[in-house]
Design a protein around this motif. Structure first.
Motif, PDB file in Angstrom:
ATOM      1  N   TRP A  37     -12.957 -40.622 -31.998  1.00 16.67           N
ATOM      2  CA  TRP A  37     -14.012 -41.629 -32.199  1.00 16.67           C
ATOM      3  C   TRP A  37     -15.228 -41.193 -31.403  1.00 16.67           C
ATOM      4  CZ3 TRP A  37     -17.397 -44.646 -29.568  1.00 16.67           C
ATOM      5  CH2 TRP A  37     -17.948 -45.753 -30.227  1.00 16.67           C
ATOM      6  N   VAL A  38     -16.379 -41.256 -32.041  1.00 15.82           N
ATOM      7  CA  VAL A  38     -17.625 -40.924 -31.353  1.00 15.82           C
ATOM      8  C   VAL A  38     -18.762 -41.643 -32.067  1.00 15.82           C
ATOM      9  CG1 VAL A  38     -17.923 -38.812 -32.716  1.00 15.82           C
ATOM     10  CG2 VAL A  38     -19.148 -39.064 -30.544  1.00 15.82           C
ATOM     11  N   ALA A  39     -19.751 -42.096 -31.307  1.00 18.15           N
ATOM     12  CA  ALA A  39     -20.919 -42.746 -31.896  1.00 18.15           C
ATOM     13  C   ALA A  39     -22.161 -41.908 -31.637  1.00 18.15           C
ATOM     14  CB  ALA A  39     -21.106 -44.149 -31.308  1.00 18.15           C
ATOM     15  N   LEU A  40     -23.099 -41.952 -32.593  1.00 16.67           N
ATOM     16  CA  LEU A  40     -24.383 -41.272 -32.445  1.00 16.67           C
ATOM     17  C   LEU A  40     -25.478 -42.322 -32.336  1.00 16.67           C
ATOM     18  CD1 LEU A  40     -22.600 -38.924 -33.520  1.00 16.67           C
ATOM     19  CD2 LEU A  40     -24.638 -38.075 -34.678  1.00 16.67           C
ATOM     20  N   ALA A  41     -26.268 -42.243 -31.268  1.00 14.70           N
ATOM     21  CA  ALA A  41     -27.366 -43.165 -31.039  1.00 14.70           C
ATOM     22  C   ALA A  41     -28.666 -42.377 -30.933  1.00 14.70           C
ATOM     23  CB  ALA A  41     -27.119 -43.983 -29.765  1.00 14.70           C
ATOM     24  N   GLY A  42     -29.763 -43.107 -30.832  1.00 17.97           N
ATOM     25  CA  GLY A  42     -31.057 -42.459 -30.704  1.00 17.97           C
ATOM     26  C   GLY A  42     -32.096 -43.137 -31.567  1.00 17.97           C
ATOM     27  N   PHE A  43     -33.332 -42.727 -31.395  1.00 17.43           N
ATOM     28  CA  PHE A  43     -34.446 -43.315 -32.126  1.00 17.43           C
ATOM     29  C   PHE A  43     -34.345 -42.975 -33.616  1.00 17.43           C
ATOM     30  CE2 PHE A  43     -38.983 -44.022 -33.133  1.00 17.43           C
ATOM     31  CZ  PHE A  43     -39.176 -45.236 -32.478  1.00 17.43           C
ATOM     32  N   MET A  44     -35.000 -43.783 -34.443  1.00 17.23           N
ATOM     33  CA  MET A  44     -35.032 -43.481 -35.870  1.00 17.23           C
ATOM     34  C   MET A  44     -35.619 -42.082 -36.104  1.00 17.23           C
ATOM     35  SD  MET A  44     -38.336 -45.777 -37.079  1.00 17.23           S
ATOM     36  CE  MET A  44     -37.993 -47.187 -36.034  1.00 17.23           C
ATOM     37  N   GLY A  45     -35.089 -41.394 -37.098  1.00 11.44           N
ATOM     38  CA  GLY A  45     -35.629 -40.093 -37.439  1.00 11.44           C
ATOM     39  C   GLY A  45     -35.163 -38.945 -36.561  1.00 11.44           C
ATOM     40  N   THR A  46     -34.205 -39.188 -35.688  1.00 10.87           N
ATOM     41  CA  THR A  46     -33.703 -38.104 -34.837  1.00 10.87           C
ATOM     42  C   THR A  46     -32.552 -37.342 -35.506  1.00 10.87           C
ATOM     43  OG1 THR A  46     -32.299 -39.692 -33.657  1.00 10.87           O
ATOM     44  CG2 THR A  46     -34.430 -39.138 -32.655  1.00 10.87           C
ATOM     45  N   GLY A  47     -32.081 -37.842 -36.647  1.00 10.83           N
ATOM     46  CA  GLY A  47     -31.057 -37.117 -37.395  1.00 10.83           C
ATOM     47  C   GLY A  47     -29.658 -37.685 -37.290  1.00 10.83           C
ATOM     48  N   LYS A  48     -29.521 -38.939 -36.891  1.00  9.28           N
ATOM     49  CA  LYS A  48     -28.190 -39.501 -36.666  1.00  9.28           C
ATOM     50  C   LYS A  48     -27.317 -39.506 -37.918  1.00  9.28           C
ATOM     51  CE  LYS A  48     -29.797 -43.395 -35.189  1.00  9.28           C
ATOM     52  NZ  LYS A  48     -31.252 -43.084 -35.288  1.00  9.28           N
ATOM     53  N   SER A  49     -27.907 -39.900 -39.038  1.00 13.68           N
ATOM     54  CA  SER A  49     -27.115 -39.974 -40.278  1.00 13.68           C
ATOM     55  C   SER A  49     -26.684 -38.587 -40.753  1.00 13.68           C
ATOM     56  CB  SER A  49     -27.903 -40.685 -41.378  1.00 13.68           C
ATOM     57  OG  SER A  49     -28.126 -42.037 -41.034  1.00 13.68           O
ATOM     58  N   ARG A  50     -27.618 -37.652 -40.780  1.00 14.19           N
ATOM     59  CA  ARG A  50     -27.293 -36.290 -41.243  1.00 14.19           C
ATOM     60  C   ARG A  50     -26.305 -35.623 -40.304  1.00 14.19           C
ATOM     61  NH1 ARG A  50     -29.544 -31.569 -43.594  1.00 14.19           N
ATOM     62  NH2 ARG A  50     -27.806 -30.093 -43.606  1.00 14.19           N
ATOM     63  N   ILE A  51     -26.586 -35.670 -39.006  1.00 15.62           N
ATOM     64  CA  ILE A  51     -25.694 -35.024 -38.041  1.00 15.62           C
ATOM     65  C   ILE A  51     -24.347 -35.730 -37.997  1.00 15.62           C
ATOM     66  CG2 ILE A  51     -25.392 -34.374 -35.615  1.00 15.62           C
ATOM     67  CD1 ILE A  51     -27.588 -32.846 -37.233  1.00 15.62           C
ATOM     68  N   GLY A  52     -24.366 -37.052 -38.099  1.00 16.53           N
ATOM     69  CA  GLY A  52     -23.111 -37.800 -38.095  1.00 16.53           C
ATOM     70  C   GLY A  52     -22.214 -37.414 -39.257  1.00 16.53           C
ATOM     71  N   VAL A 108     -16.603 -41.233 -37.044  1.00 19.81           N
ATOM     72  CA  VAL A 108     -17.897 -40.917 -36.452  1.00 19.81           C
ATOM     73  C   VAL A 108     -18.836 -42.040 -36.877  1.00 19.81           C
ATOM     74  CG1 VAL A 108     -19.862 -39.331 -36.438  1.00 19.81           C
ATOM     75  CG2 VAL A 108     -17.524 -38.421 -36.510  1.00 19.81           C
ATOM     76  N   ILE A 109     -19.466 -42.676 -35.905  1.00 22.16           N
ATOM     77  CA  ILE A 109     -20.318 -43.834 -36.166  1.00 22.16           C
ATOM     78  C   ILE A 109     -21.781 -43.467 -35.960  1.00 22.16           C
ATOM     79  CG2 ILE A 109     -20.725 -46.261 -35.648  1.00 22.16           C
ATOM     80  CD1 ILE A 109     -17.820 -45.646 -36.464  1.00 22.16           C
ATOM     81  N   SER A 110     -22.602 -43.653 -36.982  1.00 27.31           N
ATOM     82  CA  SER A 110     -24.045 -43.468 -36.860  1.00 27.31           C
ATOM     83  C   SER A 110     -24.681 -44.838 -36.666  1.00 27.31           C
ATOM     84  CB  SER A 110     -24.607 -42.795 -38.115  1.00 27.31           C
ATOM     85  OG  SER A 110     -26.021 -42.773 -38.070  1.00 27.31           O
TER      86      SER A 110
END
Length: 217
Positions: A37-52, A108-110
């Protein structure tokens, strides 16, 4: 779907949108992963969905995008939710989603850009497992989002708005477990670094885990 309760609506309740536990994607159990289990956080447009998404493929885990989950359950786009229900309602939906996704495994959570800045969400996520924060410059974020209809960027000077929001949120993002920059880098390279950093985190967790000795009879 949420029901009206006076002038305001209660945040939705997830039913079949996400199961409480996702099955391991490898029946044999032979795949070695640094985490399940891992979550990806960060500002919009940093690539969370693609990288996730790419990270979930590399680790043979399920992928959950919280913004897309909200839109699927509510039946409206994020801009529509903001316009028709207000930001407070959207944030309440986010909190409910966080409560649910922290119960998942093999995922994996975006996260949405604002999810991690709220203390209650941040605490739940960090207690559940590692949170990888993706970073990018304001200019990169602007280039990636300038043609979108994101509610928070409806401004006469969106780049200035991005800079201000990033400064406001930085102290919260800094509380993440792992930090990776995505500027000018291919997704494969970023995913490789994230996995390496997750293995290092995993190793450190094992080393710092206290050893409980059995009491002598």
């Amino acid at each position: 779907m949420p029901e009206h309760a006076g002038p305001e609506r209660e945040p939705f309740t997830l039913t079949d949108g996400v199961s409480s536990r996702l099955s391991a994607m490898n029946g044999s159990g032979l795949i070695e992963r640094p985490v399940t289990w891992v979550a990806l956080a960060g500002f919009m447009g940093t690539g969370k969905s693609r990288i996730g998404w790419e990270l979930s493929r590399a680790l043979a885990l399920h992928f959950v995008d919280t913004d897309k989950l909200i839109t699927r359950v509510v039946g409206k786009s994020i801009p529509e939710v903001f316009a028709q229900e207000g930001e407070a309602y959207f944030r309440a939906c986010e909190a409910e989603v966080v409560r649910r996704v922290t119960r998942l495994d093999y995922a994996v959570i975006s996260l949405g850009g604002g999810t991690f800045i709220h203390e209650a969400n941040r605490r739940k996520l960090l207690e559940r497992g590692p949170v990888v924060v993706l970073w990018a410059s304001p200019e990169t974020v602007y280039q990636r989002t300038r043609h979108s209809d994101r509610p928070l960027l409806q401004s006469t000077d969106p780049l200035a708005r991005i800079r201000n929001l990033m400064m406001e949120r930085e102290e919260h993002y800094r509380q993440g477990t792992i930090h990776v920059h995505s500027d000018g880098r291919p997704a494969e390279e970023i995913v490789e670094e994230v996995i390496e950093r997750l293995w290092a985190w995993n190793s450190n967790q094992k080393e710092t885990k206290p050893v409980v000795e059995r009491a002598s009879d």
